[in-house]
Motif scaffolding. Structure first.
Motif, mmCIF file in Angstrom:
data_model
loop_
_atom_site.group_PDB
_atom_site.id
_atom_site.type_symbol
_atom_site.label_atom_id
_atom_site.label_comp_id
_atom_site.label_asym_id
_atom_site.label_seq_id
_atom_site.Cartn_x
_atom_site.Cartn_y
_atom_site.Cartn_z
ATOM 1 N N ALA A 1 0.825 -1.204 0.000
ATOM 2 C CA ALA A 1 0.000 0.000 0.000
ATOM 3 C C ALA A 1 0.862 1.258 0.000
ATOM 4 N N ARG A 2 1.944 1.203 0.792
ATOM 5 C CA ARG A 2 2.843 2.359 0.843
ATOM 6 C C ARG A 2 3.490 2.595 -0.511
ATOM 7 N N LEU A 3 3.895 1.496 -1.140
ATOM 8 C CA LEU A 3 4.589 1.583 -2.423
ATOM 9 C C LEU A 3 3.665 2.128 -3.508
ATOM 10 N N LEU A 4 2.448 1.592 -3.517
ATOM 11 C CA LEU A 4 1.497 1.926 -4.567
ATOM 12 C C LEU A 4 0.992 3.356 -4.429
ATOM 13 N N SER A 5 0.778 3.780 -3.195
ATOM 14 C CA SER A 5 0.226 5.108 -2.996
ATOM 15 C C SER A 5 1.332 6.140 -2.849
ATOM 16 N N ASP B 1 -8.027 4.465 1.834
ATOM 17 C CA ASP B 1 -7.750 5.355 2.968
ATOM 18 C C ASP B 1 -7.341 4.611 4.223
ATOM 19 N N ALA B 2 -8.207 3.667 4.642
ATOM 20 C CA ALA B 2 -7.965 2.999 5.919
ATOM 21 C C ALA B 2 -6.643 2.245 5.890
ATOM 22 N N ILE B 3 -6.400 1.510 4.816
ATOM 23 C CA ILE B 3 -5.182 0.696 4.784
ATOM 24 C C ILE B 3 -3.934 1.568 4.706
ATOM 25 N N LEU C 1 -5.081 10.694 -2.508
ATOM 26 C CA LEU C 1 -5.350 9.262 -2.597
ATOM 27 C C LEU C 1 -6.591 8.985 -3.453
ATOM 28 N N ASN C 2 -7.475 9.976 -3.534
ATOM 29 C CA ASN C 2 -8.660 9.789 -4.378
ATOM 30 C C ASN C 2 -8.281 9.681 -5.845
ATOM 31 N N LEU D 1 1.525 9.944 -6.283
ATOM 32 C CA LEU D 1 2.105 10.158 -4.959
ATOM 33 C C LEU D 1 1.070 10.809 -4.056
ATOM 34 N N SER D 2 0.897 10.255 -2.871
ATOM 35 C CA SER D 2 -0.067 10.830 -1.946
ATOM 36 C C SER D 2 0.648 11.228 -0.664
ATOM 37 N N CYS D 3 -0.086 11.886 0.198
ATOM 38 C CA CYS D 3 0.529 12.401 1.414
ATOM 39 C C CYS D 3 -0.440 12.242 2.583
ATOM 40 N N ILE D 4 0.037 11.675 3.678
ATOM 41 C CA ILE D 4 -0.775 11.496 4.870
ATOM 42 C C ILE D 4 -0.205 12.394 5.964
#
Lengths: 226, 318
Positions: free
Chosen positions: A37-41, A68-70, A178-179, A193-196
């Motif tokens: 999940a980290r790699l993909l997002s 989102d949750a994962i 992430l959307n 690339l997403s950011c949390i």
């Protein structure tokens, strides 16, 4: 119609999870899924005026994608992750063998029946019972995934969580981009690339009205956008 | 890596890097020398980037052609990620993007690895373009159609297609050259591009008066462009022995063109970044290095360098 039959099954698997702990296989699956999940997002994780901690917390985030949750779960350090249970919609996660296995065994999710909310079996009570005095929660107070990308009004569950357990830290989380990785209605991800971002914890103030608190919580998530 | 010229080239570059690193560390420890500390920091950061670049390249070369192609493929993939992340897309582009990332990009690099120049030179510019246009149309969202498809196409061409000409140099047939020759050619290209970047900065700071486009980049000047192209040509001519098919004047011409193209790449990426209101592709997502910032000049220079080499190699054998 299905709901009454579903209700008694809910505590059983979750209870089994808390007694035995996840098996080695499930833990390995969890670790590799987190990595995937980290790699993909391409998620980068920021802690803004906030630190990862194993104390009891409720992470509340904007909801934009099934990932989102994962992704939030996988961006927590492993020690914290093992104590953190996502809250997810039963109608989605009970469908199919794989999803059910993932939700129950790997993520140790608390499944909430969105279609059958009763007074004596309120989701908030269920969540509080499930986390006991050690576990943390990941919740999405908007209730569903936003379509426009705007962060919608928060549902009152967060307020009741805060009211019933004023000792729990409420940590705002903002999920960016992430959307676009997995939009609503798509099943193939595009690896952008997403950011949390995790923000500083907040609590329900003494005498704070429900509407004010929910708006403050929502603003805390929006504030993490920058 | 077994012949004397390769060793000379690599040792020379490593020596230069070592000296530059020593100077950078010295300047950092002695901030009283009247130099702009921000410039020193930039310099040191650049150096760190070059060390990483050198190490990764050396490892890939040592592992062979396939490893190098795979390495560049991964760099392309990451750069494209940054490019598309920065460009707003709509939901209607999602499926097209999926295929772009997971089919077209890897397949293109497979073709490069197989040395099928006849196929890979048209695969992305023609077939991927047609596919993207049609797939977005099939998705049923016609809003700003040309703008959206052009964005995807630009990303593919710059990040994937152009960059892939760098590893393709490894398989360019050169009369009478060994494997080491092709390897030196790639090293030569990267060296020239980095040198040109550096020189552009130095000349712009020393003599820079006329900005090329103030609204796009506040430090790229005509003086920098000309100075960098001339210095790079001189360096290339001095290193002509390293790159197999070149006579000194051909190497100089290649150096000049590489510097111009690198500059153009930097300008182009600046324009895109300005439009999106960010400074670096790296700052878009905290914690990621900003691969696109590092490779923009290589992307623009690689295809021109490839074709120049092909042309000169053809003359040599004719």
């Amino acid at each position: 119609m299905l709901s009454p039959a579903d209700t008694p099954t809910t505590p059983a698997p979750a209870g089994a999870g808390t007694h035995d702990g996840p098996s080695v296989f499930c833990r390995a699956a969890g670790l590799s899924l987190a990595a995937l999940a980290r790699l993909l997002s391409g998620a980068s994780v920021r802690w803004i005026a906030s630190q990862p901690d194993t104390c009891q917390r409720v992470y509340f985030a904007n909801h934009t994608s099934h990932l989102d949750a994962i992704v939030i779960w996988s961006s927590l350090p492993q020690a914290v992750r093992e104590l953190t249970r996502p809250v997810a919609a039963k109608d989605y996660w009970q469908r199919g063998v794989v999803r059910r296995w993932l939700a129950q065994q790997v993520f140790n999710a608390i499944l909430i029946d969105r279609t059958d909310i009763k007074v004596h079996q309120s989701p908030v009570d269920l969540m509080l019972r499930e986390i006991g005095m050690t576990k943390s929660l990941i919740v999405f107070p908007e209730g569903g995934r936003s379509v426009t990308g705007e962060i919608g009004e928060f549902k009152s569950g967060l307020y009741y969580l805060a009211k019933k357990r004023p000792d729990i830290e409420l940590v705002p989380v903002h999920i960016d981009n992430l959307n676009r990785v997995l939009p609503r209605g798509e099943f193939l991800p595009v690896p952008l690339l997403s950011c949390i971002s995790f923000g500083p914890p907040l609590w329900l103030e003494r005498g704070e009205a429900k509407v004010d608190f929910l708006e403050r919580a929502r603003r805390a998530v929006i504030a993490l956008k920058e | 890596m077994n012949d004397i010229r390769t060793i000379a080239l690599v040792a020379g570059v490593l020596g230069l890097l070592a000296v530059a690193t020593a100077v950078g560390q010295f300047l950092k420890r002695h901030p009283d020398r009247g130099l702009d500390p921000a410039a020193v920091d930039t310099f040191n950061l650049r150096l760190r980037g070059w060390w990483i670049m050198c190490t990764v390249l050396a490892a890939a070369f040592w592992l062979g052609t396939t490893a190098t192609v795979v390495l560049f493929g991964l760099v392309s993939f990451w750069a494209l990620r940054e490019f598309i992340t920065l460009t707003p897309t709509r939901k209607g582009d999602h499926r097209a993007l999926f295929w772009v990332f997971f089919l077209f990009t890897p397949l293109h690099y497979v073709l490069v690895g197989l040395n099928r120049y006849d196929v890979f030179s048209v695969f992305l510019p023609v077939y991927a373009t047609l596919f993207v246009l049609a797939r977005v149309a099939f998705a049923g969202d016609y809003k700003r159609f040309l703008e959206r498809t052009a964005k995807i196409q630009a990303g593919l061409v710059v990040c994937v297609y152009c960059l892939s000409f760098a590893p393709a140099l490894l398989q360019l047939p050169l009369a009478g050259a060994t494997d080491g020759g092709n390897f030196r050619l790639l090293f030569f290209l990267i060296l020239l591009v980095q040198f040109a970047d550096c020189m552009q900065y130095v000349w712009s700071r020393m003599l820079g008066r006329r900005l090329v486009a103030a609204s796009v980049s506040s430090n790229r000047t005509w003086e920098g462009l000309l100075g960098s192209a001339t210095s790079t040509a001189l360096l290339a001519a001095a290193l002509w022995w390293a790159a197999p098919p070149f006579e000194p004047w051909q190497a100089a011409l290649a150096g000049f063109v590489v510097a111009l193209m690198g500059f153009a790449g930097g300008m182009t990426m600046s324009a895109i970044k300005r439009d999106r209101g960010v400074k670096d592709y790296g700052t878009l997502v905290v914690g990621h290095g900003g691969v696109l910032d590092r490779i923009d000049s290589i992307c623009f220079a690689a295809p021109v360098f490839y074709h120049l080499t092909q042309l000169f190699a053809g003359w040599g054998s004719a």
